[in-house]
Design an enzyme around this catalytic site. Structure first.
Site, PDB file in Angstrom:
ATOM      1  N   ASP A   1      37.592  40.771  42.274  1.00  0.00           N
ATOM      2  CA  ASP A   1      37.519  41.294  43.649  1.00  0.00           C
ATOM      3  C   ASP A   1      37.317  39.784  44.513  1.00  0.00           C
ATOM      4  O   ASP A   1      37.053  38.937  44.263  1.00  0.00           O
ATOM      5  CB  ASP A   1      36.270  42.020  44.042  1.00  0.00           C
ATOM      6  CG  ASP A   1      36.536  43.324  43.585  1.00  0.00           C
ATOM      7  OD1 ASP A   1      37.504  43.701  43.047  1.00  0.00           O
ATOM      8  OD2 ASP A   1      35.603  44.051  43.867  1.00  0.00           O
TER       9      ASP A   1
ATOM     10  N   HIS B   1      34.076  38.813  40.371  1.00  0.00           N
ATOM     11  CA  HIS B   1      34.690  38.275  41.788  1.00  0.00           C
ATOM     12  C   HIS B   1      35.166  36.943  41.635  1.00  0.00           C
ATOM     13  O   HIS B   1      34.633  36.027  40.731  1.00  0.00           O
ATOM     14  CB  HIS B   1      33.316  38.019  42.580  1.00  0.00           C
ATOM     15  CG  HIS B   1      32.763  39.452  42.976  1.00  0.00           C
ATOM     16  ND1 HIS B   1      31.923  40.111  42.154  1.00  0.00           N
ATOM     17  CD2 HIS B   1      32.877  40.400  43.915  1.00  0.00           C
ATOM     18  CE1 HIS B   1      31.856  41.305  42.521  1.00  0.00           C
ATOM     19  NE2 HIS B   1      32.283  41.553  43.847  1.00  0.00           N
TER      20      HIS B   1
END
Length: 420
Positions: A44, A187
């Site tokens: 992400d 992430h």
């Protein structure tokens, strides 16, 4: 020949018409016995020209792929080149909204703009639209499901957005939670170097354990599942009850709880599964191990091994693992039930299934009393006439066509006569 035998049976044995009934095989066509173990790495909060590239370097080194959920406001001409690199490597490019804002209270028009901005930009870069959507902060609403056309993905995190979580801790969390079909949420935002370091341990370790890293699209395809709307996916597992047979319905007049008989579950050992039908806009139901007397209250959720937005399967082995972790047995609990976890869920029905690979089936034993006798013939006859239950249909499928008909009844009679 078969029709002639049926006519003889109708006229001589019962003198009444019996409707031919059939029982389908429980499950779907997925081969659950496959040896493959699949993991989807997802990232992400990119793209950028630093951390995203470093993640791609590691994926390339280990011949792995991932799925990248992009924030629209972070796409620019320079980071677009990184997106194109990921796409050319076989990675999947997905949608994480334009502004990474809480979206559950947005209007349909605002939601459409948040989604469309990323989707259009990705199409401009890759020539393909995004295939999955991850809501920022996993903040969801029915309006979001209605307005965003893609399946929603969550995943299992490894605390890698928390700066104090070391690379070693991130790797340990990811590796310890790994199982076939798992979606790992990580992430690649600028400066997240600890995740880059963690990947250097996560990927080779899981590869040594036999895992294959795939994109989300590949995960669904290889697991034999079609992604659905109105469900938030943490995992995409194979249907685990392919070789199970029906044992017993679990009756309940409640839509938010189905209680289970601890004595029955204990007697079944580790050979059963609980299959429940449900309706939810996010999470599947869980099996709750509960205790509220004699000490601190316990509410321990056993997660389903499989769910697809309509059906969830909870395996006995996972329930037993939960009991072991609690240091308890069935009889020490105050309640065992199927219940919601973190969302409103409507439960419609549930049933107990038995694993035929574990439990040896006595041919002809229709009522599961470990005998093949005249009582089994009577039970089978009643069931074909439309009354009574058939607890062990697999045992009386004499012609092995995965359905029960008059022909099976005739074969059962013949087998009992020979036995006597």
């Amino acid at each position: 020949m078969m029709n002639k035998m049926k006519k003889i049976f109708f006229s001589i044995f019962t003198g009444i018409a019996i409707a031919v009934a059939s029982v389908p095989v429980t499950g779907n066509s997925t081969d659950y016995e496959t040896k493959s173990k699949l993991i989807a790495l997802t990232f992400d909060d990119g793209p950028n020209t630093t951390t995203t590239n470093e993640v791609l370097d590691i994926l390339e080194e280990y011949h792995a792929v991932g799925s990248f959920f992009l924030i629209g406001d972070k796409i620019n001409p320079e980071s677009a080149e990184v997106v194109k690199r990921a796409y050319d490597m076989g990675c999947e490019i997905d949608n994480h909204s334009k502004t990474h804002s809480y979206m559950s209270e947005m209007s349909p028009e605002e939601l459409a703009e948040e989604f469309r901005y990323v989707d259009d930009y990705v199409y401009e870069i890759t020539g393909e639209h995004t295939k999955f959507f991850r809501p920022p902060y996993i903040d969801i609403s029915q309006t979001m499901y209605d307005e965003i056309s893609l399946p929603f993905i969550c995943g299992v995190g490894c605390s890698d957005s928390v700066s104090t979580t070391t690379a070693e801790q991130r790797a340990e969390l990811a590796i310890s939670s790994a199982k076939d079909g798992m979606i790992i949420l990580m992430h690649d935002f600028t400066g997240n170097s600890q995740t880059v370091e963690a990947l250097k341990t996560i990927i080779p370790t899981l590869q040594e354990q036999g895992y294959e890293f795939v994109t989300l699209s590949e995960l669904f395809e290889k697991q034999g599942e079609t992604p659905k709307k109105n469900i938030l996916y943490n995992q995409v597992t194979k249907y685990p009850c392919e070789n199970y047979i029906f044992y017993q319905d679990i009756l309940s007049d409640k839509i938010d709880r189905i209680e289970l008989d601890a004595n029955m579950l204990e007697q079944l050992g580790d050979s059963y599964a609980i299959e429940v039908n449900y309706n939810s806009n996010a999470y599947p139901p869980v099996l709750a191990l509960q205790k509220w007397t004699d000490g601190d209250a316990i509410w321990y959720p056993v997660q389903p091994a499989y769910y697809n937005g309509e059906t969830a399967c909870i395996l006995a082995t996972d329930i037993l693992s939960g009991l072991e972790e609690l240091g308890m047995n069935y009889q020490e609990l105050d309640r065992i039930c199927i219940s919601p976890y973190a969302d409103d869920i409507r439960l419609s029905n549930a049933k107990i299934l038995i694993n035929t690979n574990i439990s040896e089936i006595l041919i002809g034993d229709a009522n599961q009393d470990n005998l093949f006798d005249i009582l089994d013939i009577i039970i089978l006859q009643k069931w074909l006439l439309g009354s009574g239950n058939l607890p062990n249909w697999k045992a009386v499928d004499f012609d092995k066509d995965n359905k029960i008909t008059i022909f099976d009844f005739l074969l059962a009679k013949r087998a009992l006569l020979k036995k006597q």
